[in-house]
Write an enzyme that holds these catalytic residues in place. Structure first.
Site, short mmCIF file in Angstrom:
data_model
loop_
_atom_site.label_atom_id
_atom_site.label_comp_id
_atom_site.label_asym_id
_atom_site.label_seq_id
_atom_site.Cartn_x
_atom_site.Cartn_y
_atom_site.Cartn_z
CG ASN A 60 6.85 -0.43 1.05
OD1 ASN A 60 7.94 -0.30 0.48
ND2 ASN A 60 5.85 -1.11 0.52
CD1 TRP A 61 10.08 5.00 3.14
CD2 TRP A 61 12.20 5.56 2.66
NE1 TRP A 61 10.58 5.68 4.21
CE2 TRP A 61 11.89 6.03 3.95
CE3 TRP A 61 13.48 5.77 2.15
CZ2 TRP A 61 12.81 6.73 4.73
CZ3 TRP A 61 14.40 6.46 2.93
CH2 TRP A 61 14.07 6.93 4.21
CE LYS A 62 4.02 1.10 -1.64
NZ LYS A 62 2.66 1.03 -2.13
CG HIS A 65 4.05 -4.74 -1.10
ND1 HIS A 65 3.40 -4.28 -2.22
CD2 HIS A 65 3.79 -3.86 -0.11
CE1 HIS A 65 2.78 -3.15 -1.90
NE2 HIS A 65 2.99 -2.88 -0.63
CD GLU A 124 3.08 -1.53 -4.67
OE1 GLU A 124 4.26 -1.36 -4.34
OE2 GLU A 124 2.14 -0.79 -4.28
CD GLU A 176 0.44 -3.28 2.71
OE1 GLU A 176 0.70 -2.18 3.19
OE2 GLU A 176 1.03 -3.74 1.71
N GLY A 233 -2.35 2.98 -2.09
CA GLY A 233 -2.02 4.11 -2.96
C GLY A 233 -3.23 4.73 -3.64
CB SER A 287 -4.96 4.95 1.70
OG SER A 287 -4.77 4.74 0.32
N GLY A 320 2.93 3.40 2.98
CA GLY A 320 3.61 3.75 1.74
C GLY A 320 3.74 5.26 1.62
N GLY A 321 2.80 5.87 0.90
CA GLY A 321 2.85 7.31 0.60
C GLY A 321 3.19 8.19 1.79
P1 PGA Z 1 0.07 3.32 0.75
O1 PGA Z 1 0.94 1.98 0.55
O2 PGA Z 1 0.20 3.72 2.19
O3 PGA Z 1 0.68 4.31 -0.18
O4 PGA Z 1 -1.34 2.98 0.38
C1 PGA Z 1 0.95 0.97 1.52
C2 PGA Z 1 1.80 -0.20 1.05
O5 PGA Z 1 1.76 -0.54 -0.13
O6 PGA Z 1 2.56 -0.81 1.84
#
Ligand code: PGA
Length: 259
Positions: free
Chosen positions: A9-11, A95, A97, A167, A173, A213, A234-235
């Site tokens: 997930n590149w956000k 998600h 967010e 999640e 993050g 994470s 994500g990251g």
């Molecule tokens: P993260 O994000 O790996 O940076 O914690 C995961 C996500 O939000 O899908």
């Protein structure tokens, strides 16, 4: 046996040039991986270019969100038909967010899942609790409500492609990963919820990813848990090295598990 999935997930990261470059690097390093379903979810503006690059590759294209109407006066929104037309096979829905900053609810998640399925997209539905909810012992209630609300009214045949991503919001993050035990406990509960709502068969064939994470250093201990079928990343999906590592570790663990 459930085929593991690693979804990046590149956000809101990467402009179109950066996105094409990263997708290309990933494509080159994982071309021979067969037993992991690899997905990348770039921002909307990059879907078309990245999608073109991924044609005939073993990487699937996903979007990070969608709207549930087919077309019309919905400024700023993107329909599932539009996603399909640029080569998407997957879409992340609900998600945390989106729920936290953009007012998404279990009801909008439900509408979006329907819109995705109607167009043949695989929905990756996200659920997860806040730290406060965890500390006050409400984790399972929250997860149950999110799953029941997001899937309300759907039969198991209708959602047979569904992927769920657990999640925990406090782990996204932040560098704080849930321990494998904490994650496994919720994953097992998710299967139980699915089994109560639908059937044992549905529960044991639905993939449940962990997100929050996940990095090359912790993927192995997470993946060793019985009910964890991969990750929503994500990251660590923003660099080809770490994302490729995650995919390769998952592939070899899967081969081991299969025996
Ligand atoms: P993260 O994000 O790996 O940076 O914690 C995961 C996500 O939000 O899908």
């Amino acid at each position: 046996m459930r085929k593991p999935m690693i979804a990046g997930n590149w956000k809101m990261c990467k402009d179109v040039n950066e996105a094409v470059e990263l997708a290309n690097e990933i494509k080159r390093s994982v071309y021979d991986v067969e037993n992991v379903e690899v997905v990348i979810c770039p921002p909307f503006t990059n879907l078309s270019d990245v999608g073109e690059m991924l044609i005939e590759s073993n990487i699937g294209l996903g979007a990070q969100n969608c709207y549930w109407k087919d077309e019309g006066a919905f400024t700023g929104e993107v329909s599932t038909g539009m996603l399909k037309s640029v080569g998407c096979k997957y879409v992340i829905i609900g998600h945390s967010e989106r729920r936290q900053y953009f007012g998404e609810t279990d009801e909008t998640v439900k509408f979006k899942i329907k819109a995705a399925i109607e167009k043949g997209l695989i929905p990756i539905m996200c659920v997860g609790e806040t730290l406060e909810e965890r500390e006050s012992g409400k984790t399972m209630d929250i997860i149950t409500a999110q799953i029941k609300g997001g899937l309300e009214g759907f039969s198991e045949d209708y959602i047979d492609t569904l992927v769920i991503a657990y999640e925990p919001i406090w782990a996204i993050g932040t560098g704080k990963t849930a321990t494998p035990g904490q994650a496994q406990e919720v994953h097992a509960e998710i299967r139980k919820i699915l089994s109560d709502l639908y059937s044992e068969t549905f529960a044991s064939s639905t993939r449940v990813l962990y997100g929050g994470s996940v990095k090359p250093e912790n993927i192995e201990i997470l993946m060793k848990e019985e009910d964890i079928d991969g990750g929503l990343i994500g990251g660590a999906s923003l660099k080809s090295d770490s994302f490729t590592d995650l995919i390769k570790s998952t592939a070899s663990l899967y081969a081991e598990k299969k025996g």
